[in-house]
Design a protein around this motif. Structure first.
Motif, short mmCIF file in Angstrom:
data_model
loop_
_atom_site.label_atom_id
_atom_site.label_comp_id
_atom_site.label_asym_id
_atom_site.label_seq_id
_atom_site.Cartn_x
_atom_site.Cartn_y
_atom_site.Cartn_z
N SER A 151 -25.42 4.89 -56.33
CA SER A 151 -25.95 5.22 -57.35
C SER A 151 -27.74 6.41 -56.36
N LEU A 152 -28.17 6.81 -57.30
CA LEU A 152 -29.22 7.80 -56.54
C LEU A 152 -29.82 7.41 -57.44
N GLU A 153 -31.56 7.06 -57.37
CA GLU A 153 -32.17 6.89 -58.32
C GLU A 153 -34.05 7.93 -58.19
N SER A 154 -34.51 7.82 -58.62
CA SER A 154 -35.35 8.17 -58.36
C SER A 154 -36.79 7.66 -59.57
N PHE A 155 -38.02 7.15 -58.80
CA PHE A 155 -39.39 6.35 -59.41
C PHE A 155 -41.05 7.32 -59.67
N ASP A 156 -41.29 7.45 -60.51
CA ASP A 156 -42.73 8.52 -61.10
C ASP A 156 -43.39 7.82 -60.64
N ARG A 167 -32.24 8.78 -63.14
CA ARG A 167 -30.66 8.08 -62.33
C ARG A 167 -30.28 9.46 -62.31
N SER A 168 -29.10 9.80 -60.55
CA SER A 168 -28.19 11.57 -61.23
C SER A 168 -28.04 11.20 -61.62
N LEU A 169 -27.47 12.56 -62.20
CA LEU A 169 -26.89 12.78 -63.41
C LEU A 169 -25.27 13.19 -62.81
N ASN A 195 -23.73 12.96 -46.49
CA ASN A 195 -23.67 13.53 -47.89
C ASN A 195 -25.49 14.47 -47.58
N ALA A 196 -25.23 15.33 -48.80
CA ALA A 196 -26.58 16.11 -48.99
C ALA A 196 -26.69 16.34 -50.05
N PHE A 197 -28.18 15.59 -50.68
CA PHE A 197 -28.25 16.16 -52.03
C PHE A 197 -29.40 16.64 -52.20
N ASN A 198 -29.58 17.70 -53.31
CA ASN A 198 -31.40 18.39 -53.39
C ASN A 198 -31.78 17.59 -53.71
N ALA A 199 -33.96 17.12 -53.19
CA ALA A 199 -34.55 16.81 -53.78
C ALA A 199 -35.36 17.32 -54.60
N LEU A 200 -35.26 17.42 -55.89
CA LEU A 200 -36.31 18.71 -56.56
C LEU A 200 -36.78 17.76 -58.01
N PRO A 201 -38.24 17.67 -57.54
CA PRO A 201 -38.71 16.08 -58.39
C PRO A 201 -39.31 16.75 -59.40
N GLY A 202 -39.06 16.00 -60.68
CA GLY A 202 -38.94 16.77 -62.21
C GLY A 202 -38.46 17.72 -62.54
N MET A 203 -37.50 18.60 -61.75
CA MET A 203 -36.10 20.12 -61.97
C MET A 203 -35.28 19.05 -62.20
N PRO A 204 -34.54 20.70 -62.67
CA PRO A 204 -32.72 20.45 -63.04
C PRO A 204 -32.54 20.40 -61.96
N GLY A 205 -31.42 19.77 -61.50
CA GLY A 205 -30.72 20.34 -59.81
C GLY A 205 -31.28 18.64 -59.55
N ASP A 206 -32.07 18.08 -59.58
CA ASP A 206 -32.54 17.42 -58.94
C ASP A 206 -31.50 15.84 -58.41
N PHE A 208 -28.35 16.36 -57.28
CA PHE A 208 -27.41 17.18 -56.87
C PHE A 208 -26.68 16.82 -56.16
N TYR A 209 -25.64 17.05 -55.70
CA TYR A 209 -24.81 17.52 -54.71
C TYR A 209 -24.65 19.03 -54.14
N ARG A 210 -25.08 18.69 -52.43
CA ARG A 210 -25.04 20.15 -52.07
C ARG A 210 -24.24 20.58 -50.30
#
Length: 320
Positions: A151-156, A167-169, A195-206, A208-210
């Motif tokens: 899974s993709l994940e992020s740390f602020d 964690r990616s939703l 695979n490619a995914f959006n990087a949109l920190p703090g925004m909807p769709g962060d 997400f697969y593209r």
């Protein structure tokens, strides 16, 4: 070689070796001065300006001044080693890797004071993730290694000390796997699965697969098809080296070790170039790519390569 990154400020490939040293390798002159390390290290990260590096060991972390070619400071962490990220705001970030199924904290290391923020006794993050700093400097993205599916994940890290963990939703996309790479403009994440995914920190769709690469190596037993990517938005290309599991498959025997080039926008395969053989024992030995780099503004793509008997070298390709 354990790890490597490209410093565009120094025009050097910064290589963490198995010989307890960091080498500053010039891909044009092959000059490679060494910075000795106190013991075996496991991971390396360059600062955003490419002038410093952080190196992680079991129990401590060193910060290197790459221009002076010295260790600036060593900080005790009292934790297992794992992937490390060097930020731009005076912090290094270490996610310990004590093994599968472990829960750990992201350790935020305040370089100026030597204070380490993090408590693995109450850890809530999955150990062993691969980490990359977002170009905006306020988020670290990761890809889990021990979860199924990965899974993709992020740390602020906007406040210095690591905060919210996400964690990616998006549960409809193909699984990410292997390592991850972020585009220079900070808008995209690419993974070793192609695979490619959006990087949109703090925004909807962060996260997400593209989209996915048009083609990836077949006959994969396990692991990621690609072990290294270089993102070249300037020329509109993505350069990809097949992973080590692929290299012993029937397809690899027929096709040879290669560098695949994809169109950055469409993700379609543009060309495949063979990795050159290396001179060895009076003859030539087939070599496999390890890591690939496409320096901004440069005219070449560089791939660190190795033979089955561990002879190593550099392959240079035109950056078209």
């Amino acid at each position: 070689m354990l790890d490597a990154e490209y410093s565009e400020a120094l025009n050097r490939i910064i290589i963490l070796t198995y010989q307890n040293e960091v080498r500053l390798f010039d891909p044009v002159t092959f000059d490679a001065p060494a910075i000795p390390l106190p013991t075996n290290a496991t991971s390396l990260s360059l600062s955003p300006d490419g002038l410093s590096a952080a190196v992680a060991y079991i129990g401590f972390v060193s910060i290197l001044d790459l221009r002076a070619q010295t260790i600036s400071v060593t900080i005790e962490t009292n934790t297992s080693s794992g992937d490390i990220v060097l930020g731009a705001a005076g912090y290094a970030y270490l996610l310990p890797d004590p093994g599968r199924h472990a829960l750990v904290d992201m350790h935020s290391i305040e370089i100026a004071t030597g204070v380490v923020h993090g408590d693995d006794a109450n850890g809530s993050d999955d150990a062993g993730s691969k980490l990359k700093l977002h170009p905006g400097g306020k988020v670290i993205y990761g890809i889990t290694q021990y979860l199924t599916p990965e899974s993709l994940e992020s740390f602020d890290i906007s406040q210095g000390v690591s905060g919210a963990h996400g964690r990616s939703l998006d549960d409809t996309h193909p699984d990410p796997c292997g390592d991850l790479w972020l585009s220079r403009d900070g808008s995209s994440i690419f993974t070793g699965c192609g695979n490619a995914f959006n990087a949109l920190p703090g925004m909807p769709g962060d996260m997400f697969y593209r989209g996915s690469f048009e083609t990836v190596p077949n006959s994969m037993p396990t692991g990621a098809p690609y072990q290294s990517l270089a993102l070249d938005e300037e020329k509109g290309h993505i350069y990809a080296l097949p992973g080590p599991q692929y290299l012993n498959t029937p397809e690899s025997t027929a096709r040879g070790s290669a560098l695949d080039t994809f169109d950055y926008q469409t993700l379609k395969l543009v060309t495949t170039q063979q990795i050159p053989c290396l001179a060895e024992d009076g003859g030539k030995a087939r070599s496999n790519g390890q890591l690939v780099f496409a320096p901004s503004g440069g005219s070449h793509v560089y791939a660190l390569i190795i033979t089955d008997s561990l002879s190593s070298g550099l392959a240079t390709f035109d950056r078209e």
